[in-house]
Structure formats: structure tokens, C-alpha cells
Write an enzyme that holds these catalytic residues in place. Structure first.
Site, PDB file in Angstrom:
ATOM      1  N   TYR A   1      -2.983  -7.509  16.325  1.00 37.22           N
ATOM      2  CA  TYR A   1      -3.308  -6.633  15.181  1.00 37.22           C
ATOM      3  C   TYR A   1      -4.645  -5.931  15.406  1.00 37.22           C
ATOM      4  O   TYR A   1      -4.772  -4.722  15.142  1.00 37.22           O
ATOM      5  CB  TYR A   1      -3.357  -7.488  13.915  1.00 37.22           C
ATOM      6  CG  TYR A   1      -3.500  -6.737  12.619  1.00 37.22           C
ATOM      7  CD1 TYR A   1      -2.415  -6.079  12.045  1.00 37.22           C
ATOM      8  CD2 TYR A   1      -4.714  -6.713  11.944  1.00 37.22           C
ATOM      9  CE1 TYR A   1      -2.546  -5.410  10.831  1.00 37.22           C
ATOM     10  CE2 TYR A   1      -4.849  -6.048  10.727  1.00 37.22           C
ATOM     11  CZ  TYR A   1      -3.762  -5.402  10.179  1.00 37.22           C
ATOM     12  OH  TYR A   1      -3.892  -4.741   8.979  1.00 37.22           O
TER      13      TYR A   1
ATOM     14  N   ASN B   1       1.759   4.399   7.624  1.00 32.64           N
ATOM     15  CA  ASN B   1       1.277   3.182   6.957  1.00 32.64           C
ATOM     16  C   ASN B   1       2.009   1.910   7.363  1.00 32.64           C
ATOM     17  O   ASN B   1       1.468   0.816   7.207  1.00 32.64           O
ATOM     18  CB  ASN B   1       1.389   3.434   5.436  1.00 32.64           C
ATOM     19  CG  ASN B   1       1.319   2.183   4.622  1.00 32.64           C
ATOM     20  OD1 ASN B   1       0.246   1.613   4.436  1.00 32.64           O
ATOM     21  ND2 ASN B   1       2.462   1.704   4.126  1.00 32.64           N
TER      22      ASN B   1
ATOM     23  N   ILE C   1       0.827  -1.210   0.000  1.00 30.26           N
ATOM     24  CA  ILE C   1       0.000   0.000   0.000  1.00 30.26           C
ATOM     25  C   ILE C   1       0.862   1.261   0.000  1.00 30.26           C
ATOM     26  O   ILE C   1       0.579   2.221  -0.727  1.00 30.26           O
ATOM     27  CB  ILE C   1      -0.961  -0.032   1.209  1.00 30.26           C
ATOM     28  CG1 ILE C   1      -2.045  -1.109   0.976  1.00 30.26           C
ATOM     29  CG2 ILE C   1      -1.581   1.336   1.458  1.00 30.26           C
ATOM     30  CD1 ILE C   1      -2.927  -1.392   2.178  1.00 30.26           C
TER      31      ILE C   1
HETATM   32  N1  LIG Z   1      -2.828  -5.393   2.403  1.00 30.38           N
HETATM   33  C1  LIG Z   1      -3.950  -5.500   3.094  1.00 30.38           C
HETATM   34  O1  LIG Z   1      -4.809  -6.350   2.791  1.00 30.38           O
HETATM   35  C2  LIG Z   1      -4.222  -4.572   4.253  1.00 30.38           C
HETATM   36  C3  LIG Z   1      -5.526  -4.544   4.766  1.00 30.38           C
HETATM   37  C4  LIG Z   1      -5.798  -3.704   5.843  1.00 30.38           C
HETATM   38  C5  LIG Z   1      -4.789  -2.923   6.381  1.00 30.38           C
HETATM   39  N2  LIG Z   1      -3.535  -2.969   5.875  1.00 30.38           N
HETATM   40  C6  LIG Z   1      -2.513  -2.110   6.484  1.00 30.38           C
HETATM   41  O2  LIG Z   1      -1.860  -1.374   5.483  1.00 30.38           O
HETATM   42  C7  LIG Z   1      -0.537  -1.073   5.896  1.00 30.38           C
HETATM   43  C8  LIG Z   1       0.443  -1.483   4.800  1.00 30.38           C
HETATM   44  O3  LIG Z   1       0.322  -2.875   4.615  1.00 30.38           O
HETATM   45  P1  LIG Z   1       0.790  -3.612   3.277  1.00 30.38           P
HETATM   46  O4  LIG Z   1      -0.258  -4.581   2.947  1.00 30.38           O
HETATM   47  O5  LIG Z   1       1.226  -2.640   2.279  1.00 30.38           O
HETATM   48  O6  LIG Z   1       2.036  -4.449   3.876  1.00 30.38           O
HETATM   49  P2  LIG Z   1       3.443  -4.805   3.224  1.00 30.38           P
HETATM   50  O7  LIG Z   1       4.021  -5.836   4.121  1.00 30.38           O
HETATM   51  O8  LIG Z   1       3.319  -5.086   1.776  1.00 30.38           O
HETATM   52  O9  LIG Z   1       4.272  -3.446   3.365  1.00 30.38           O
HETATM   53  C9  LIG Z   1       4.582  -2.935   4.616  1.00 30.38           C
HETATM   54  C10 LIG Z   1       5.883  -2.167   4.525  1.00 30.38           C
HETATM   55  O10 LIG Z   1       6.148  -1.660   5.836  1.00 30.38           O
HETATM   56  C11 LIG Z   1       7.505  -1.894   6.154  1.00 30.38           C
HETATM   57  N3  LIG Z   1       7.629  -2.015   7.608  1.00 30.38           N
HETATM   58  C12 LIG Z   1       7.151  -3.021   8.390  1.00 30.38           C
HETATM   59  N4  LIG Z   1       7.480  -2.796   9.663  1.00 30.38           N
HETATM   60  C13 LIG Z   1       8.190  -1.636   9.680  1.00 30.38           C
HETATM   61  C14 LIG Z   1       8.812  -0.902  10.711  1.00 30.38           C
HETATM   62  N5  LIG Z   1       8.815  -1.340  11.975  1.00 30.38           N
HETATM   63  N6  LIG Z   1       9.422   0.252  10.394  1.00 30.38           N
HETATM   64  C15 LIG Z   1       9.468   0.681   9.092  1.00 30.38           C
HETATM   65  N7  LIG Z   1       8.908   0.015   8.078  1.00 30.38           N
HETATM   66  C16 LIG Z   1       8.279  -1.131   8.373  1.00 30.38           C
HETATM   67  C17 LIG Z   1       7.870  -3.188   5.432  1.00 30.38           C
HETATM   68  O11 LIG Z   1       9.266  -3.291   5.235  1.00 30.38           O
HETATM   69  C18 LIG Z   1       7.066  -3.045   4.134  1.00 30.38           C
HETATM   70  O12 LIG Z   1       7.835  -2.418   3.113  1.00 30.38           O
HETATM   71  C19 LIG Z   1      -0.314  -1.841   7.210  1.00 30.38           C
HETATM   72  O13 LIG Z   1      -0.475  -0.954   8.284  1.00 30.38           O
HETATM   73  C20 LIG Z   1      -1.413  -2.879   7.184  1.00 30.38           C
HETATM   74  O14 LIG Z   1      -1.800  -3.272   8.474  1.00 30.38           O
HETATM   75  C21 LIG Z   1      -3.230  -3.774   4.820  1.00 30.38           C
END
Ligand SMILES: NC(=O)c1ccc[n+]([C@@H]2O[C@H](COP(=O)([O-])OP(=O)(O)OC[C@H]3O[C@@H](n4cnc5c(N)ncnc54)[C@H](O)[C@@H]3O)[C@@H](O)[C@H]2O)c1
Length: 249
Positions: free
Chosen positions: A145, A80, A14
Site C-alpha cells: 500500500y 479512488n 470515500i
Molecule cells: N478510509 C480511509 O481511512 C482512507 C485513508 C487514506 C486513503 N484512502 C483511500 O481512499 C480510497 C477509497 O477508500 P475507502 O476507504 O472508501 O475504501 P472502501 O473499501 O470503503 O471502498 C472502496 C471501494 O472500491 C471498490 N474497489 C476495490 N477494488 C476495486 C477494483 N479493483 N475495481 C473496482 N472497484 C474496486 C470496492 O468495491 C469499494 O466499493 C482508496 O484508494 C483508499 O486507499 C482511504
């Protein structure tokens, strides 16, 4: 108006989709991610409008240093970065529970506050805290979570209350079932994919771009009077509970 947008977790999923959409609309992005290589590769691809910063959202000193290194306080922050680890409450190790809370809730707080102090000094800014429908309609096995995201939604309202008078808007964005990012492994199973897509009133999973568009809306002038809200981007899923229950009439 062109903005400088600070995006945590900006290297993948995202966060990366928000970065791409933002640059395509003429904004500049500062990408912060604990995976330094990934974020550097994305910034290189996006060109001079993007900068890459390696760091962890739990590391307050690093966040301060990166924000200080930017040429101005960000106009918008996409808070994010987040992780998920599936395990039932009866089994999850307390240390794992704490780690998830530390990144998904405490980390988001630290990033928001460090950014807010700089934005307040200028008198304007917008923060988007990425939550999840998992904090609204809890799902078994999501342990820390669910309370981390539910807590972040409450924290969003508190930030909006305390920082609104100082010129900031703070909103949450709750993605639903998104076909990518952290959920990507779930949708490799075709049956699960079809069943989940079929449960959504729009009859499809969300796309990363769906979330990016909503995030940029919240950060923009178009949302100038939107404050303290949680925008649910789930195709109508969380509002569809009664469709699961039979009735005789
Ligand atoms: N993809 C989904 O279905 C979904 C649904 C609801 C909510 N979300 C939320 O969206 C946000 C992004 O999720 P995503 O799906 O893109 O995940 P993703 O794992 O693809 O990307 C997350 C990014 O955050 C970075 N990251 C993780 N922990 C970190 C930290 N401690 N410090 C700095 N960077 C860090 C990772 O390296 C990664 O590049 C999250 O908060 C997730 O909970 C995602």
C-alpha cells in the site's frame, strides 16, 4: 458549472461520499465499482443524476467500454478505488503484494490514461488520484500500500507534466485517518479511536465528507491553477512530527 464526474470505487466509503456530495451540488456522476450490486443501489438512491457501472479497475477493456458508454468524456475523474491488506513485509505473499500494486497503482494508471485520452480530445478535464498519508508517512504492516500510494503521488506529478500542456489538470488527494471506508474496522476499538483522534492537531478523525469536499474542490474551477499537487486532508497530522519529540526549552 455542472460536471460529469467518473468515480472509481464509487460504491462505498470515500467514493460514495464524493458521489453524494457531487449530486447534492448539481453534478452528474458515473459510478464504477467491482461490487455491481452496491453501486447500483447507490445510483438508484441518488436518482437520474447517477449511473452505475460494474467493473474492475484492472480490466482495461471494461474501463474503455464504460467510458465509451457515457454521453461525453467525463469533466472530472475521481481515481479512488483501492485496497489495503495488513501484513508485515517478511510475511506477505508475493502474489498479495502484486495484487495490491495492481489495483492501487496499475489500476489507477489505466483509469487515468483511458479517461485522459478522451478529455484531451475535448481539450479539458481534471483527474484526482486518491493517494493516502500512508504513502507519505509509512506505517508498519502496510506492505504494498505504501509504495503504491507513494508511486501514485509521483505518477500524478508526471501526468500533470505530460498532460498539462494538453489541457488537463492532475492532482492527488491524500486522506489521513478517516472514520469510515476501508479504515472503519480500525475505529471499532474505542481506545485506538481516542488515541488516534488525540494525535491529530484538530483532535478528531476525518469524516468521509471532509475528503469529498476536498476532492470536489480539486475537480472544480476554483482549483483552475492547481496542478501536480498532493493535497493532504489529515487535520494536520503529517506535519505534526516535532510535537512527538520532547525538548528542554
Ligand atoms: N478510509 C480511509 O481511512 C482512507 C485513508 C487514506 C486513503 N484512502 C483511500 O481512499 C480510497 C477509497 O477508500 P475507502 O476507504 O472508501 O475504501 P472502501 O473499501 O470503503 O471502498 C472502496 C471501494 O472500491 C471498490 N474497489 C476495490 N477494488 C476495486 C477494483 N479493483 N475495481 C473496482 N472497484 C474496486 C470496492 O468495491 C469499494 O466499493 C482508496 O484508494 C483508499 O486507499 C482511504
Amino acid at each position: 458549472m455542472s460536471q460529469l464526474i467518473f468515480i472509481t470505487g464509487g460504491g462505498a466509503g470515500i467514493g460514495a461520499a464524493i458521489a453524494e456530495a457531487a449530486v447534492a451540488r448539481g453534478h452528474r456522476v458515473a459510478l464504477f465499482d467491482r461490487d455491481g450490486d452496491r453501486v447500483a443501489a447507490l445510483a438508484a438512491r441518488l436518482g437520474p443524476a447517477a449511473s452505475a457501472h460494474a467493473g474492475d479497475v484492472c480490466d482495461e477493456a471494461r474501463i474503455e467500454a464504460v467510458l465509451d458508454s457515457l454521453d461525453a468524456a467525463p469533466d472530472a475523474v475521481m481515481n479512488n478505488a483501492g485496497i489495503v491488506q495488513f501484513a508485515p513485509l517478511l510475511d506477505i505473499a508475493a502474489d498479495d503484494f502484486r495484487r495490491i500494486m495492481e489495483i492501487d497503482l496499475n489500476g489507477a494508471f489505466v483509469v487515468a490514461r483511458a479517461s485522459a485520452r478522451r478529455m484531451i480530445a475535448r481539450g479539458s478535464g481534471s483527474i484526482v488520484n486518491v493517494t493516502s498519508i500512508g504513502g507519505i508517512a509509512v506505517s508498519p504492516g502496510t506492505n504494498a500500500y505504501a509504495p503504491a500510494k507513494g508511486g501514485l503521488a509521483a505518477l500524478t506529478r508526471l501526468m500533470a507534466l505530460e498532460w498539462g500542456p494538453l489541457g488537463l489538470r492532475v492532482n492527488a488527494l491524500a486522506p489521513g485517518m478517516i472514520d469510515g471506508g476501508v479504515s472503519e474496522p480500525i475505529y471499532r476499538d474505542k481506545k485506538v479511536r481516542a488515541a488516534r483522534a488525540g494525535a491529530v492537531p484538530l483532535r478528531r478523525l476525518g469524516r468521509l465528507e471532509d475528503v469529498a469536499g476536498a476532492a470536489l474542490f480539486l475537480a472544480s474551477e476554483a482549483a483552475a491553477y492547481v496542478n501536480g499537487q498532493e493535497l493532504v486532508v489529515d487535520g494536520g497530522l503529517t506535519g505534526s512530527l516535532m510535537a512527538q519529540i520532547p525538548r528542554s526549552l
